[in-house]
Write an enzyme that holds these catalytic residues in place. Sequence first.
Site, PDB file in Angstrom:
ATOM      1  N   GLU B  14       0.788  -1.214   0.000  1.00  0.00           N
ATOM      2  CA  GLU B  14       0.000   0.000   0.000  1.00  0.00           C
ATOM      3  C   GLU B  14       0.826   1.273   0.000  1.00  0.00           C
ATOM      4  O   GLU B  14       1.885   1.359   0.593  1.00  0.00           O
ATOM      5  CB  GLU B  14      -0.846   0.001   1.258  1.00  0.00           C
ATOM      6  CG  GLU B  14      -2.247   0.366   0.945  1.00  0.00           C
ATOM      7  CD  GLU B  14      -2.969   0.654   2.206  1.00  0.00           C
ATOM      8  OE1 GLU B  14      -3.399   1.789   2.358  1.00  0.00           O
ATOM      9  OE2 GLU B  14      -3.109  -0.261   3.001  1.00  0.00           O
ATOM     10  N   CYS B  61      -3.421   2.027   8.025  1.00  0.00           N
ATOM     11  CA  CYS B  61      -2.799   1.085   7.095  1.00  0.00           C
ATOM     12  C   CYS B  61      -3.348  -0.306   7.350  1.00  0.00           C
ATOM     13  O   CYS B  61      -3.703  -0.649   8.466  1.00  0.00           O
ATOM     14  CB  CYS B  61      -1.289   1.103   7.314  1.00  0.00           C
ATOM     15  SG  CYS B  61      -0.409  -0.102   6.305  1.00  0.00           S
ATOM     16  N   CYS B  64       0.274  -2.475   8.712  1.00  0.00           N
ATOM     17  CA  CYS B  64       0.862  -2.237  10.046  1.00  0.00           C
ATOM     18  C   CYS B  64      -0.230  -1.869  11.042  1.00  0.00           C
ATOM     19  O   CYS B  64      -0.069  -0.943  11.827  1.00  0.00           O
ATOM     20  CB  CYS B  64       1.879  -1.122  10.001  1.00  0.00           C
ATOM     21  SG  CYS B  64       2.707  -0.917   8.445  1.00  0.00           S
ATOM     22  N   HIS B  68       0.032   0.763  15.007  1.00  0.00           N
ATOM     23  CA  HIS B  68      -0.587   2.053  15.307  1.00  0.00           C
ATOM     24  C   HIS B  68      -1.535   1.928  16.499  1.00  0.00           C
ATOM     25  O   HIS B  68      -1.669   2.851  17.293  1.00  0.00           O
ATOM     26  CB  HIS B  68      -1.323   2.597  14.080  1.00  0.00           C
ATOM     27  CG  HIS B  68      -0.378   3.005  12.995  1.00  0.00           C
ATOM     28  ND1 HIS B  68       0.508   4.037  13.149  1.00  0.00           N
ATOM     29  CD2 HIS B  68      -0.143   2.508  11.756  1.00  0.00           C
ATOM     30  CE1 HIS B  68       1.233   4.169  12.052  1.00  0.00           C
ATOM     31  NE2 HIS B  68       0.858   3.242  11.193  1.00  0.00           N
ATOM     32  N   ARG B 478       9.271  -1.645  10.967  1.00  0.00           N
ATOM     33  CA  ARG B 478       9.986  -0.711  10.098  1.00  0.00           C
ATOM     34  C   ARG B 478      10.784   0.321  10.861  1.00  0.00           C
ATOM     35  O   ARG B 478      11.453   1.153  10.280  1.00  0.00           O
ATOM     36  CB  ARG B 478       8.996  -0.029   9.150  1.00  0.00           C
ATOM     37  CG  ARG B 478       8.472  -0.989   8.135  1.00  0.00           C
ATOM     38  CD  ARG B 478       7.348  -0.488   7.273  1.00  0.00           C
ATOM     39  NE  ARG B 478       6.953  -1.582   6.415  1.00  0.00           N
ATOM     40  CZ  ARG B 478       6.163  -2.585   6.787  1.00  0.00           C
ATOM     41  NH1 ARG B 478       5.655  -2.600   7.991  1.00  0.00           N
ATOM     42  NH2 ARG B 478       5.894  -3.572   5.963  1.00  0.00           N
ATOM     43  N   SER B 501       8.470   5.267   8.185  1.00  0.00           N
ATOM     44  CA  SER B 501       8.720   5.653   6.800  1.00  0.00           C
ATOM     45  C   SER B 501       8.871   7.163   6.652  1.00  0.00           C
ATOM     46  O   SER B 501       9.466   7.635   5.692  1.00  0.00           O
ATOM     47  CB  SER B 501       7.635   5.115   5.874  1.00  0.00           C
ATOM     48  OG  SER B 501       7.677   3.699   5.865  1.00  0.00           O
ATOM     49  N   CYS B 545       6.569   1.461   3.574  1.00  0.00           N
ATOM     50  CA  CYS B 545       5.131   1.203   3.643  1.00  0.00           C
ATOM     51  C   CYS B 545       4.513   2.570   3.740  1.00  0.00           C
ATOM     52  O   CYS B 545       4.333   3.114   4.806  1.00  0.00           O
ATOM     53  CB  CYS B 545       4.790   0.352   4.859  1.00  0.00           C
ATOM     54  SG  CYS B 545       3.068  -0.133   4.914  1.00  0.00           S
ATOM     55  N   CYS B 548       1.145   4.894   5.771  1.00  0.00           N
ATOM     56  CA  CYS B 548       1.019   5.699   6.975  1.00  0.00           C
ATOM     57  C   CYS B 548       1.929   6.919   6.924  1.00  0.00           C
ATOM     58  O   CYS B 548       1.736   7.882   7.649  1.00  0.00           O
ATOM     59  CB  CYS B 548       1.262   4.885   8.227  1.00  0.00           C
ATOM     60  SG  CYS B 548       2.891   4.194   8.342  1.00  0.00           S
TER      61      CYS B 548
END
Lengths: 176, 566
Positions: B14, B61, B64, B68, B478, B501, B545, B548
């Site tokens: 995504e 997302c 993940c 969150h 990540r 990210s 990713c 987010c």
Amino acid sequence: MVIMKSNKIGVLGIGNLLMHDDGFGVQCVEQLIIKYILPENLNVLDGGTAGIMLAPFIEETNILYILDSVDLQDKPGTIHRFTDHDVKSGDIQTRMSPHQVGLLEILELSKLRGKAPERVEMITVVPEDLSLGIGLSPRIEAKVDEVLDILLDCLEGVGIVLQKKERETYPCSTEH
Amino acid sequence: MSKKIVIDPITRIEGHLRIECEVEDGHVTGARSIGTMWRGIETVLKGRDPREAWLIAQRICGVCTTVHAMASVRAVENALDLEVPVNAQYIRNMIVGAHCLADNIIHFYILSAVDWVDIASAALKADPKKASALARQLSPWKHNSSQEFKQTQDKLKKLIDSGQLGPFSSGYWGHPAMQLDPDVNLVAAVHYFQALEYQRKINKVVTILGSKTPHIQNLAVGGVANPINLDSPATLTMERLFYIKTLMDEVHDFIQQVYMTDVATIAALYPEWCSYGKGDGTFLSVPEMPLDEKGTSFTMPGGYITEGDLSTFRPIKTSHDTFFEDNVKESVKHSFYKGDWTRHPYVSETEPEYHDQTGDKYSWVKAPSFKNEPAQVGPVASVLAMNAAHYQPAIKHTEWMLEKIQSVNTTKQTMDILPSTMGRHISRSIRAAVIQDAMFEQWDALVNNIGKGDFATCNEVHFPKGEQRGVGLHEAPRGTLSHWIVIENGKIRNYQAVVPSTWLAGPLGGNDEPGYYERCLVGNPLADPEKPLEVLRTVHSFDPCMACAVHMLNPEGKEFSKVKVM
């Protein structure tokens, strides 16, 4: 149609609840869970936007119904139905909504593993509002029951007749 | 002569990311990382009850989700100084661990392996008997038989004959940078198919404890909603706990005998990629898996390292450590948001202002900084911090990995290879092994604590009048994730998520210093600008990713990945 008792039927709602009408499929699945008694051989999942993580669910089904919003140039609220074959044969664009990049890839991958569902059918609606926010726009919200009726017909075709609950309830767990 | 290439989008999951590179004499000389979608979760959360923030935040997302949710409940607990029963910590920690393992397996096999492994070569040139013998020489894994290898090769042959490459259609087959022997390619291809099976097993742990995946349902501010009652089948019972243990046992061998072994083998055979993709040496990670009610003691250490020198390690010790809280800032100087400011997340804003991508502002991603410098987050930062803190499981698995690489290519290996394109894969697999050990500890601790008769899983929440601020830390697959919340009279006044990210894919920062994708791409080789496989290798090694980092479709967004040479 030959109906096999061992059929495992899946209903998968896809979409992002934070982007108004994009969450259509998820909202449909939620209504299905709240309103109907779901039999053992029917797996129902709010798949959010999980992409590849949905592979296990998909591979556990023989017949899969996907509820989603669709990115087609048509009047918002229009319902479109197609199968995975339609998508691949190029009848419609493969990329149907922002999160869906991976869905056809998953089906291909599952096929390679010999675990793809025998049949995949998608029931989708053209969204009106994809801006950021929670809740469906009124025109699209009105389509939830219509899509559920289509789904109930499909399920009847494969031998599953859903009964309404006496009282709407939200289950504490939808573990599958 | 200098050329410009554009890859859009570059992610396989995504989200949307566009990379622009300047190329000269077969090397990347400059890069721009552009997030092409806007994320506005903060605007959705304003005015809501802090207790429901996690349910909404995890919808950022689909990949993940749990991370969150976790960071969000921790942010509210941090703001309210709310304790969490140890049972809840253990249950959360097991979810964190299981989610991470599932994510790591998917990242390596499904999202990255095709950057290194030539599927066409595996299908058409490998000898399944020799490949199987090689796999058995590398590892005692039980599913390396020549029959299994033959079956996989037949499947791939059929796929190539059909002309429909399906999941492999985005690979650069026959690219000059694909250097593995056909037999090694087949080993990786066989494990590619097995990976999905083990990913599914470990994800089942998330489903059992979290009630559902994707999007777990069992969290609550103050603990978890899992009732523990050893006699009731509707709750968390010993039977379920033992089922979880069985799943963990089954995945255990896969992680070391397959995942770590494959990463080590591929790393050993691409030695130059252990030096490409290096950024400078500032690393940030946070501790993970809290062990007490207050979040003052953790299983896995985290902290800050400068100049790549482990002796500079400054640990972040507790969830209230102001060293972290005070030093994080975000800049929008080069991002599509109103103004030109560098602010702390508590007072940061998300007011979009789009320009075209050619000017000073060119990305929807903000540029975070720590102590006014960009910092590299992710598994390298975490593994370096755990080694610097002399955390034994990390030292053990790091040594195992380096020796394994050495045994394949007979070259002495040190931890210096970790901050590189290949090193990020190596670090991720080391961290997976550490996580796995920690999960077994958490399982034992939970069972012991229940055995003592402690069934508590959640504490009550009270919102005092006035304002409270809190940060929720999570060392996600990540990298470092932090959610920042400002609560006023029981409602959310401001909410910011500073995600891994963002730390990595950010544009130029407040002092015009490049983000990590941008700096790590410089110096990368590039054999064929039309097929920028080498650029993909470095960017994918960070496991982008972008859902987010930014969110929502840009009307200009492109449908398929396109490479343009200008």
